[in-house]
Design a protein around this motif. Sequence first.
Motif, mmCIF file in Angstrom:
data_model
loop_
_atom_site.group_PDB
_atom_site.id
_atom_site.type_symbol
_atom_site.label_atom_id
_atom_site.label_comp_id
_atom_site.label_asym_id
_atom_site.label_seq_id
_atom_site.Cartn_x
_atom_site.Cartn_y
_atom_site.Cartn_z
ATOM 1 N N CYS A 1 -12.284 -12.145 3.240
ATOM 2 C CA CYS A 1 -11.407 -11.280 2.446
ATOM 3 C C CYS A 1 -11.845 -9.821 2.586
ATOM 4 C CB CYS A 1 -11.458 -11.687 0.965
ATOM 5 S SG CYS A 1 -10.913 -13.363 0.643
ATOM 6 N N HIS A 2 -10.946 -8.986 3.053
ATOM 7 C CA HIS A 2 -11.253 -7.557 3.216
ATOM 8 C C HIS A 2 -10.800 -6.787 1.975
ATOM 9 C CE1 HIS A 2 -11.645 -7.603 7.892
ATOM 10 N NE2 HIS A 2 -12.262 -8.612 7.315
ATOM 11 N N GLY A 3 -11.259 -7.225 0.838
ATOM 12 C CA GLY A 3 -10.864 -6.638 -0.435
ATOM 13 C C GLY A 3 -10.461 -7.723 -1.403
ATOM 14 N N THR B 1 -2.769 -7.274 -1.450
ATOM 15 C CA THR B 1 -2.345 -6.680 -0.189
ATOM 16 C C THR B 1 -3.490 -6.498 0.801
ATOM 17 O OG1 THR B 1 -2.590 -4.481 -1.177
ATOM 18 C CG2 THR B 1 -0.399 -5.466 -1.231
ATOM 19 N N ASP B 2 -4.710 -6.828 0.416
ATOM 20 C CA ASP B 2 -5.827 -6.716 1.349
ATOM 21 C C ASP B 2 -5.780 -7.856 2.367
ATOM 22 O OD1 ASP B 2 -7.017 -4.417 0.222
ATOM 23 O OD2 ASP B 2 -7.903 -5.632 -1.372
ATOM 24 N N SER B 3 -6.240 -7.576 3.569
ATOM 25 C CA SER B 3 -6.198 -8.566 4.638
ATOM 26 C C SER B 3 -7.180 -9.710 4.380
ATOM 27 C CB SER B 3 -6.521 -7.902 5.979
ATOM 28 O OG SER B 3 -5.545 -6.946 6.326
ATOM 29 N N ARG B 4 -6.752 -10.914 4.791
ATOM 30 C CA ARG B 4 -7.594 -12.102 4.689
ATOM 31 C C ARG B 4 -7.514 -12.858 6.015
ATOM 32 N NH1 ARG B 4 -5.075 -11.317 -0.089
ATOM 33 N NH2 ARG B 4 -3.272 -12.603 0.405
ATOM 34 N N HIS C 1 -7.693 -7.515 -3.579
ATOM 35 C CA HIS C 1 -6.317 -7.387 -4.048
ATOM 36 C C HIS C 1 -5.339 -8.136 -3.149
ATOM 37 C CE1 HIS C 1 -8.206 -3.639 -5.834
ATOM 38 N NE2 HIS C 1 -7.805 -4.335 -6.886
ATOM 39 N N ASP D 1 0.805 -1.227 0.000
ATOM 40 C CA ASP D 1 0.000 0.000 0.000
ATOM 41 C C ASP D 1 0.839 1.280 0.000
ATOM 42 O OD1 ASP D 1 -2.360 -1.513 -0.020
ATOM 43 O OD2 ASP D 1 -2.378 -1.649 2.165
#
Length: 289
Positions: free
Chosen positions: A230-232, A236-239, A234, A92
Amino acid sequence: MVITATKTRFCHQTWQLEAQIQLIQTMGDVTYVITDVTPFHPVSHIWPDHPADKGTLTIKGMKFEVVDCQVGAVELASGKLHVGTAIPVKRDAEGWVFVVVHVVPRTDAITVGDAALLEVDKEYQLSLSRGHSAGHIAYLALNKVLAQNYWRKDADRKDPHGNYDFNSYAQETSFVTQDKCLDTYRLGKTLRKRGLNSADMLSDLKSIEQQVNVLLGDWLKRDAAITIDCHGEHLTDSRYWQCDLGEGEIAVIPCGGTHASHLNDFGSILVTLVEVDAQTVEMHTDVKR
């Protein structure tokens, strides 16, 4: 073409999709191929516990083996791609996008904008997924067994079930392979100061192993799904790995790997604890279908 962060589908039980090539770079005897979306899981350049997926890319009727899959970062101002441990920024970072890099044998036959059919080796990915989820379940069981008799004072870190988090304190390495996870723990002076009775743990290692395996057997009798929050979309998003093992709290563990989808994916999970030396213990976690 404007390069965008790769959309990932490896947490969605997706093993095949069509995508567009955004970037191509040849280095030596391999070519890096970056697409806008992918079902491939890359090996992490920060914590490489989970191997890269295998599979193929089919482009203009030509099929290319994916010999490796890595994390990459593209500096948008220059368009320069950095791969793996050569990535100079954190996720990010402004002006950068993180991408999945499909590594194929060197080719000059493809171009940016081409359509690609991406196909993951499903059985290989599923075997890694079982190994990784089994590693999570096993360390939660080990934490619980140790919390009952092997800590002499309160530990600051607790795991998702509220037990002293031996795994977090002691884990030095973790490596996933097909239907297996190998964790290495260090029982050093710092851990003893935090309250672990490491000498007792070592002397009782076989008993602890047996208790862990009984607990694992009980947990696997549950009709419980394993989900990834999945928080997004992409890289780099947190899972977060999630599973209700009947311990009062649903286990929620940050994790970027691929995972099994249900406890019934496992015939059994068997742990073997090995004393390597006076300060090192290995936990071998093996899955049977």
